[in-house]
Design an enzyme around this catalytic site. Structure first.
Site, mmCIF file in Angstrom:
data_model
loop_
_atom_site.group_PDB
_atom_site.id
_atom_site.type_symbol
_atom_site.label_atom_id
_atom_site.label_comp_id
_atom_site.label_asym_id
_atom_site.label_seq_id
_atom_site.Cartn_x
_atom_site.Cartn_y
_atom_site.Cartn_z
ATOM 1 N N GLY A 87 0.827 -1.209 0.000
ATOM 2 C CA GLY A 87 0.000 0.000 0.000
ATOM 3 C C GLY A 87 0.862 1.261 0.000
ATOM 4 N N ILE B 39 1.584 3.837 2.308
ATOM 5 C CA ILE B 39 2.588 4.102 3.354
ATOM 6 C C ILE B 39 3.507 2.888 3.514
ATOM 7 C CG2 ILE B 39 2.943 4.871 5.730
ATOM 8 C CD1 ILE B 39 -0.021 5.840 5.712
ATOM 9 N N PHE C 1 0.257 -2.365 8.755
ATOM 10 C CA PHE C 1 -0.440 -1.352 7.954
ATOM 11 C C PHE C 1 -1.783 -1.860 7.429
ATOM 12 C CE2 PHE C 1 4.094 -0.294 7.097
ATOM 13 C CZ PHE C 1 4.089 1.049 7.414
ATOM 14 N N LYS D 47 -9.337 1.904 4.700
ATOM 15 C CA LYS D 47 -9.116 3.235 5.292
ATOM 16 C C LYS D 47 -10.066 4.325 4.823
ATOM 17 C CE LYS D 47 -5.850 4.687 1.773
ATOM 18 N NZ LYS D 47 -4.675 5.444 1.429
ATOM 19 N N SER E 28 -4.249 6.454 13.779
ATOM 20 C CA SER E 28 -4.567 7.668 13.027
ATOM 21 C C SER E 28 -4.983 8.780 13.976
ATOM 22 C CB SER E 28 -5.724 7.337 12.088
ATOM 23 O OG SER E 28 -6.312 8.518 11.601
ATOM 24 N N TYR F 52 -14.597 3.410 10.581
ATOM 25 C CA TYR F 52 -13.142 3.347 10.355
ATOM 26 C C TYR F 52 -12.415 3.777 11.629
ATOM 27 C CZ TYR F 52 -8.496 4.952 9.016
ATOM 28 O OH TYR F 52 -7.143 5.164 8.982
ATOM 29 N N LYS G 113 -9.829 1.780 14.611
ATOM 30 C CA LYS G 113 -8.515 2.210 15.108
ATOM 31 C C LYS G 113 -8.518 2.292 16.642
ATOM 32 C CE LYS G 113 -6.441 2.637 11.140
ATOM 33 N NZ LYS G 113 -5.519 1.569 10.740
ATOM 34 N N ASN H 52 -1.711 13.577 8.145
ATOM 35 C CA ASN H 52 -2.133 13.402 6.743
ATOM 36 C C ASN H 52 -0.952 13.178 5.807
ATOM 37 O OD1 ASN H 52 -4.335 14.752 8.220
ATOM 38 N ND2 ASN H 52 -5.327 14.778 6.224
HETATM 39 P P1 NAD Z 1 -3.398 1.558 1.601
HETATM 40 O O1 NAD Z 1 -4.797 1.125 1.335
HETATM 41 O O2 NAD Z 1 -2.616 2.145 0.474
HETATM 42 O O3 NAD Z 1 -2.571 0.322 2.172
HETATM 43 C C1 NAD Z 1 -3.158 -0.694 2.952
HETATM 44 C C2 NAD Z 1 -2.715 -2.030 2.375
HETATM 45 O O4 NAD Z 1 -3.276 -3.082 3.157
HETATM 46 C C3 NAD Z 1 -3.209 -2.232 0.930
HETATM 47 O O5 NAD Z 1 -2.126 -2.657 0.139
HETATM 48 C C4 NAD Z 1 -4.262 -3.323 1.061
HETATM 49 O O6 NAD Z 1 -4.304 -4.154 -0.095
HETATM 50 C C5 NAD Z 1 -3.802 -4.072 2.293
HETATM 51 N N1 NAD Z 1 -4.848 -4.751 3.077
HETATM 52 C C6 NAD Z 1 -6.009 -4.222 3.542
HETATM 53 N N2 NAD Z 1 -6.669 -5.162 4.264
HETATM 54 C C7 NAD Z 1 -5.903 -6.277 4.243
HETATM 55 C C8 NAD Z 1 -6.038 -7.570 4.828
HETATM 56 N N3 NAD Z 1 -7.098 -7.902 5.569
HETATM 57 N N4 NAD Z 1 -5.052 -8.464 4.624
HETATM 58 C C9 NAD Z 1 -3.955 -8.147 3.873
HETATM 59 N N5 NAD Z 1 -3.784 -6.956 3.302
HETATM 60 C C10 NAD Z 1 -4.746 -6.027 3.497
HETATM 61 O O7 NAD Z 1 -3.424 2.537 2.839
HETATM 62 P P2 NAD Z 1 -2.267 3.453 3.436
HETATM 63 O O8 NAD Z 1 -2.613 4.854 3.160
HETATM 64 O O9 NAD Z 1 -0.945 2.928 3.062
HETATM 65 O O10 NAD Z 1 -2.522 3.212 4.985
HETATM 66 C C11 NAD Z 1 -1.832 2.216 5.713
HETATM 67 C C12 NAD Z 1 -2.377 2.164 7.135
HETATM 68 O O11 NAD Z 1 -2.254 3.453 7.717
HETATM 69 C C13 NAD Z 1 -3.858 1.813 7.211
HETATM 70 O O12 NAD Z 1 -4.057 0.998 8.349
HETATM 71 C C14 NAD Z 1 -4.539 3.143 7.400
HETATM 72 O O13 NAD Z 1 -5.753 3.034 8.090
HETATM 73 C C15 NAD Z 1 -3.502 3.880 8.229
HETATM 74 N N6 NAD Z 1 -3.603 5.338 8.092
HETATM 75 C C16 NAD Z 1 -3.563 5.917 6.845
HETATM 76 C C17 NAD Z 1 -3.693 7.292 6.707
HETATM 77 C C18 NAD Z 1 -3.703 7.932 5.338
HETATM 78 O O14 NAD Z 1 -4.147 9.081 5.235
HETATM 79 N N7 NAD Z 1 -3.246 7.289 4.285
HETATM 80 C C19 NAD Z 1 -3.842 8.099 7.851
HETATM 81 C C20 NAD Z 1 -3.860 7.502 9.109
HETATM 82 C C21 NAD Z 1 -3.733 6.110 9.212
HETATM 83 N N1 UDP Z 2 -11.020 18.373 0.802
HETATM 84 C C1 UDP Z 2 -11.560 19.194 -0.162
HETATM 85 N N2 UDP Z 2 -11.839 18.662 -1.390
HETATM 86 C C2 UDP Z 2 -11.595 17.353 -1.692
HETATM 87 C C3 UDP Z 2 -11.044 16.530 -0.687
HETATM 88 C C4 UDP Z 2 -10.768 17.063 0.551
HETATM 89 O O1 UDP Z 2 -11.786 20.367 0.079
HETATM 90 O O2 UDP Z 2 -11.899 16.923 -2.812
HETATM 91 C C5 UDP Z 2 -10.702 18.939 2.135
HETATM 92 C C6 UDP Z 2 -11.444 18.264 3.263
HETATM 93 O O3 UDP Z 2 -12.688 18.883 3.466
HETATM 94 C C7 UDP Z 2 -10.479 18.465 4.426
HETATM 95 C C8 UDP Z 2 -9.095 18.488 3.774
HETATM 96 O O4 UDP Z 2 -9.341 18.731 2.381
HETATM 97 O O5 UDP Z 2 -10.722 19.721 5.012
HETATM 98 C C9 UDP Z 2 -8.336 17.197 3.917
HETATM 99 O O6 UDP Z 2 -9.189 16.141 3.510
HETATM 100 P P1 UDP Z 2 -8.673 14.630 3.465
HETATM 101 O O7 UDP Z 2 -9.859 13.774 3.149
HETATM 102 O O8 UDP Z 2 -7.489 14.553 2.577
HETATM 103 O O9 UDP Z 2 -8.152 14.359 4.949
HETATM 104 P P2 UDP Z 2 -8.974 14.224 6.339
HETATM 105 O O10 UDP Z 2 -10.097 15.200 6.315
HETATM 106 O O11 UDP Z 2 -9.429 12.809 6.406
HETATM 107 O O12 UDP Z 2 -7.966 14.562 7.380
#
Ligand code: NAD
Ligand code: UDP
Length: 340
Positions: free
Chosen positions: A12, A14, A82, A86, A126, A151, A155, A181
């Protein structure tokens, strides 16, 4: 001997950036990913970037037999967890899917860790766990749990599961990382964020407008109590975030028990500021219009990241401009994401 790290969800967004940091810092990496939200092509890209093809298992983490094979085949020092779904919006539509996938996979993982004597886990939590906070910035000691979508509930629940185990098992070391973010991409432009369908998050929406895939960005509200009326978030370059996981592994070597860190920059950026930074950094125009608020949005969310600095030496290296440049570099080189 190299330490082996099991990275769930390692293909994924991150996870893949973290895998690079791990390989470049001498770890052996084993990835498990169901590909529910990623592409196998990521593995080729990781090999191109690092020169190493990580061991890969295509299993759902809920698959006990599959996970048993992984834990039997490898001597795992720590798991970075990870894997999870999400999307806040999707979780409201399909709460059971989120409980099953996110909590169910963690239950299986923790069971296998216990059976195989693996005590170290880094968990992707998160900023969403803080719910509807009354003040900014957010500290790790602030209350969590007053959340409004499934979601976020998953967490909070997983953080509680980790706390429960560490209360009963002094050997167990969960490092809980609360991400703010993540944006940006690896400087090679070979990997980056590749959402399915229309992006929910701001940065991938901006890059898809920039590349001409989407006609216009909607800014969700300009009547918030912030300086320019648009919402404020703490955007952190994904490579800085990935580096935080390396520091978390170092922390685990000290056997710290349960610890929690915010991973953010400590600085808030508004939606309009991010759009302007993107346009200036990349010399592209982003047409946008102001529309109504998105339900459930917090006016502001940004970290106090002092604890991660104090205890792990965590410091961000990249600016918002770097992030905008790298997100665009990735999108420009891969207008269709990993689908070539
Ligand atoms: P992502 O969807 O790109 O990566 C998640 C990966 O996990 C994907 O490759 C998906 O195929 C895999 N996956 C999901 N469920 C699975 C399962 N049951 N078994 C095996 N693989 C599985 O997401 P990301 O943005 O890389 O996020 C990684 C983690 O960080 C997630 O837990 C997400 O909730 C958390 N997180 C992300 C953000 C963000 O903004 N991206 C913010 C806060 C927390
Ligand atoms: N946002 C926006 N237009 C979009 C997507 C997001 O204005 O098409 C805004 C949203 O309202 C928030 C900020 O951008 O204030 C970040 O949104 P995102 O979904 O990326 O992160 P989160 O709100 O989950 O922290």
């Amino acid at each position: 001997m190299k330490k082996t790290i099991l990275v769930t969800g390692g293909l994924g967004y991150i996870g893949s950036h973290t895998v690079i940091e791990l390989i470049e810092n001498g770890y052996e990496v084993v990835i498990v990913d169901s590909l529910v939200n990623s592409k196998l092509e990521v593995l080729n890209r990781l090999e191109t970037i690092t020169g190493v093809r990580p061991t890969f298992y295509e299993y759902d983490v809920r698959d006990e037999e599959g996970m048993e094979k992984i834990f039997s085949n490898h001597d795992i020092f720590a798991v970075i967890h990870f894997a999870g779904l999400k999307s806040v919006g999707e979780s409201v539509q399909k709460p059971q899917l989120y409980y099953d996938n996110n909590i169910g996979s963690t239950e299986v993982l923790l069971k296998k860790m216990k059976e195989h004597g693996v005590h170290n886990i880094v968990f992707s939590s998160s900023a969403t766990v803080y719910g509807q906070p009354e003040r900014m910035p957010l500290y790790e000691t602030d209350p969590i749990g007053n959340v409004t979508n499934p979601y976020a509930e998953t967490k909070v629940k997983i953080e509680e599961m980790l706390e429960e185990i560490s209360k009963n098992d002094p050997e167990f070391n969960p490092v809980i990382l609360r991400y703010f973010n993540p944006i940006g991409a690896h400087k090679s432009g070979l990997i980056g964020e590749d959402p399915n369908g229309i992006p929910n998050n701001l940065m991938p929406y901006i890059t898809q407008v920039a590349v001409g895939k989407l006609p216009m960005l909607s800014v969700f509200g300009n009547d918030y109590p912030t300086p320019d009326g648009t919402c404020i978030r703490d955007y952190i370059h994904v490579v800085d975030l990935a580096h935080g996981h390396l520091l978390a592994l170092k922390k685990l070597e000290e056997k710290p028990g349960r610890v929690i860190y915010n991973l953010g920059t400590g600085v808030g950026t508004s939606v309009l500021e991010l759009i302007n930074a993107f346009m200036e950094a990349n010399h592209v125009n982003i047409p946008y219009k102001i529309v109504g608020r998105r339900p459930g949005d917090l006016p502001q969310s940004y970290a106090n990241a002092d604890k991660a600095f104090r205890e792990m030496g965590f410091k961000t290296k990249y600016t918002i401009v770097d992030s905008c440049r790298d997100s665009w570099n990735w999108q420009k080189k891969n207008p269709k994401g990993f689908d070539k």
